[in-house]
Design a protein around this motif. Sequence first.
Motif, short mmCIF file in Angstrom:
data_model
loop_
_atom_site.label_atom_id
_atom_site.label_comp_id
_atom_site.label_asym_id
_atom_site.label_seq_id
_atom_site.Cartn_x
_atom_site.Cartn_y
_atom_site.Cartn_z
N SER A 105 4.95 6.14 -1.36
CA SER A 105 5.78 6.86 -0.33
C SER A 105 4.84 7.38 0.80
N ARG A 106 3.52 7.81 0.45
CA ARG A 106 2.65 8.19 1.35
C ARG A 106 1.29 7.75 1.32
N TYR A 107 0.31 8.24 2.37
CA TYR A 107 -1.17 7.56 2.00
C TYR A 107 -1.84 8.16 0.79
N THR A 108 -1.39 9.44 0.36
CA THR A 108 -2.07 9.85 -1.05
C THR A 108 -1.55 9.09 -2.13
N GLU A 109 -0.74 8.25 -2.16
CA GLU A 109 -0.19 7.17 -3.38
C GLU A 109 -0.87 5.78 -3.00
N LEU A 110 -1.79 5.71 -2.09
CA LEU A 110 -2.33 3.98 -1.75
C LEU A 110 -3.04 3.59 -2.98
N HIS A 111 -3.70 4.17 -3.73
CA HIS A 111 -4.38 3.99 -4.97
C HIS A 111 -3.25 3.25 -5.82
N ASN A 112 -2.08 3.36 -5.57
CA ASN A 112 -1.13 2.70 -6.78
C ASN A 112 -0.66 1.21 -6.38
N LEU A 113 -1.16 0.90 -4.99
CA LEU A 113 -0.98 -0.45 -4.68
C LEU A 113 -2.41 -1.32 -5.26
N THR A 114 -3.55 -0.66 -5.21
CA THR A 114 -4.37 -1.29 -5.76
C THR A 114 -4.21 -1.55 -7.41
N HIS A 115 -3.82 -0.44 -8.00
CA HIS A 115 -3.35 -0.58 -9.44
C HIS A 115 -2.34 -1.79 -9.82
N GLY A 116 -1.47 -1.94 -8.81
CA GLY A 116 -0.47 -2.86 -8.96
C GLY A 116 -0.85 -4.25 -8.66
N LEU A 117 -1.82 -4.32 -7.93
CA LEU A 117 -2.47 -5.87 -7.65
C LEU A 117 -3.27 -6.28 -8.89
N VAL A 118 -3.99 -5.26 -9.37
CA VAL A 118 -4.58 -5.62 -10.71
C VAL A 118 -3.55 -5.71 -11.73
N ALA A 119 -2.51 -5.27 -11.65
CA ALA A 119 -1.53 -5.53 -12.67
C ALA A 119 -0.80 -6.80 -12.67
N ARG A 120 -0.64 -7.19 -11.43
CA ARG A 120 -0.03 -8.54 -11.12
C ARG A 120 -1.05 -9.59 -11.18
N GLY A 121 -2.39 -9.36 -11.80
CA GLY A 121 -3.28 -10.42 -12.04
C GLY A 121 -4.27 -10.92 -10.92
N TYR A 122 -4.24 -10.31 -9.86
CA TYR A 122 -5.03 -10.55 -8.81
C TYR A 122 -6.62 -10.25 -9.31
N THR A 123 -7.33 -11.34 -8.51
CA THR A 123 -8.93 -11.07 -8.59
C THR A 123 -9.31 -9.90 -8.01
N ASP A 124 -10.55 -9.41 -8.35
CA ASP A 124 -11.22 -8.40 -7.49
C ASP A 124 -11.43 -9.00 -5.97
N ASP A 125 -11.77 -10.03 -5.84
CA ASP A 125 -12.30 -10.54 -4.55
C ASP A 125 -10.81 -10.90 -3.83
N GLU A 126 -9.69 -11.08 -4.57
CA GLU A 126 -8.29 -11.41 -3.77
C GLU A 126 -7.73 -10.06 -3.43
N ILE A 127 -8.12 -9.07 -4.35
CA ILE A 127 -7.90 -7.74 -3.89
C ILE A 127 -8.27 -7.12 -2.74
N ARG A 128 -9.65 -7.34 -2.60
CA ARG A 128 -10.55 -6.75 -1.50
C ARG A 128 -9.79 -7.70 -0.09
N LEU A 129 -9.62 -8.84 -0.29
CA LEU A 129 -9.12 -9.62 0.97
C LEU A 129 -7.77 -9.06 1.24
N ILE A 130 -6.69 -8.78 0.37
CA ILE A 130 -5.55 -8.13 0.78
C ILE A 130 -5.61 -6.71 1.19
N MET A 131 -6.31 -6.03 0.64
CA MET A 131 -6.57 -4.66 1.07
C MET A 131 -7.49 -4.18 2.46
N GLY A 132 -8.02 -5.38 2.87
CA GLY A 132 -8.86 -5.38 4.04
C GLY A 132 -9.62 -6.60 4.76
N GLY A 133 -10.09 -7.24 3.77
CA GLY A 133 -10.91 -8.43 4.07
C GLY A 133 -10.13 -9.37 5.13
N ASN A 134 -9.08 -9.49 4.76
CA ASN A 134 -8.37 -10.53 5.73
C ASN A 134 -8.14 -9.92 7.20
#
Length: 363
Positions: free
Chosen positions: A324-353
Amino acid sequence: MDTEYHGASDWFDLTETEANRARDLHEEMRIVDGLVAGTYYLDDPGYRDHLREAGIVAGNLTVGGPDFDFEATAAGVADARRRLAANDDIYRLVESVEDIDHAAETDRTGIILGFQGGNWVGNDLSRLRTIAELGVRVVDLTYNRGNTLGDGCCEYRDAGLTMLGREAVAELNDLGIVIDVSHANDRTTSEIVERSTDPVIASHIGCRALAHSQGRAKTDEQLAAIADEGGVNCITPFPPVIKRDADTHEVLPATVHDVLDHVDHAVDVGGVESVAFGGDMSDRTLDQGSISQGSNLNVWRKTHPEVYGAGPTDRMDPYPDGLSRYTELHNLTHGLVARGYTDDEIRLIMGGNLLRVFESVWA
């Protein structure tokens, strides 16, 4: 960097190893936000640290766009630059990818000056060069209504780019400014993607297959077209584009899991290299419990529920629980891990792209 918001998440059933991986990944990767809404993040004492504490190394901050007055628009950019300079202990103006690198190296958040809308262009394309010289690096040609360049997502007619709009696309390509299609209507979106020689971004959108927000959530065809041209679709937790009743347009309660569904869908359509995060979160507005008279929900929801959903017009809809706010953004990273994305894929989604697009267009 303060790690208060980067620890374990209660939203996902992760093993200790997975939770530690998500925490460490969130801390070390370069997170780029496709859309930061609210210049108050620059200097409001209660909120000026939120972007940095969320781990954001750069964000596209809206500093203008809908105003038809060019002098007022330019003055707004100048004001944002002054406020950035006055808060350079935690922020850095971004005019190149090297500026983002420097922001990361000095534990600051890079601010990319961006526009939501090109009403201020009028009939004078030379104004595009002026705003480029002022440091603006992202421009959405339309904002809800139609203008001299094309039609926005709330316009009733089914028109796309005007002749001047086509020239504007070419000029923005020449100037090295990233074109955003977030508030363009369907035809304008498609024509911009088709005509631009540079990749474009949709800086804060949802997937229409999951939430039918006309224009503000992009169709699978549009998601794929943006991806095919090297562009990026930035998924936002903005409630009207995340979860709604298909018949009544009522905006429904959502969670971080619903946002992740949109991420998954965009990845399925266009590939992991075409997806990013676009916050469009206003922590202060949520805390205040009220919105300005000129906000989208107050002005456009009454006449365009097919775009902005049905719901309150005096306050924000509750943002998804867990994001709901920026102070909860870490939950998105945790969720991407839970969904099975690799570290490299998460780096792309969260900034690399987004960094790839910026480097390509700004070079």
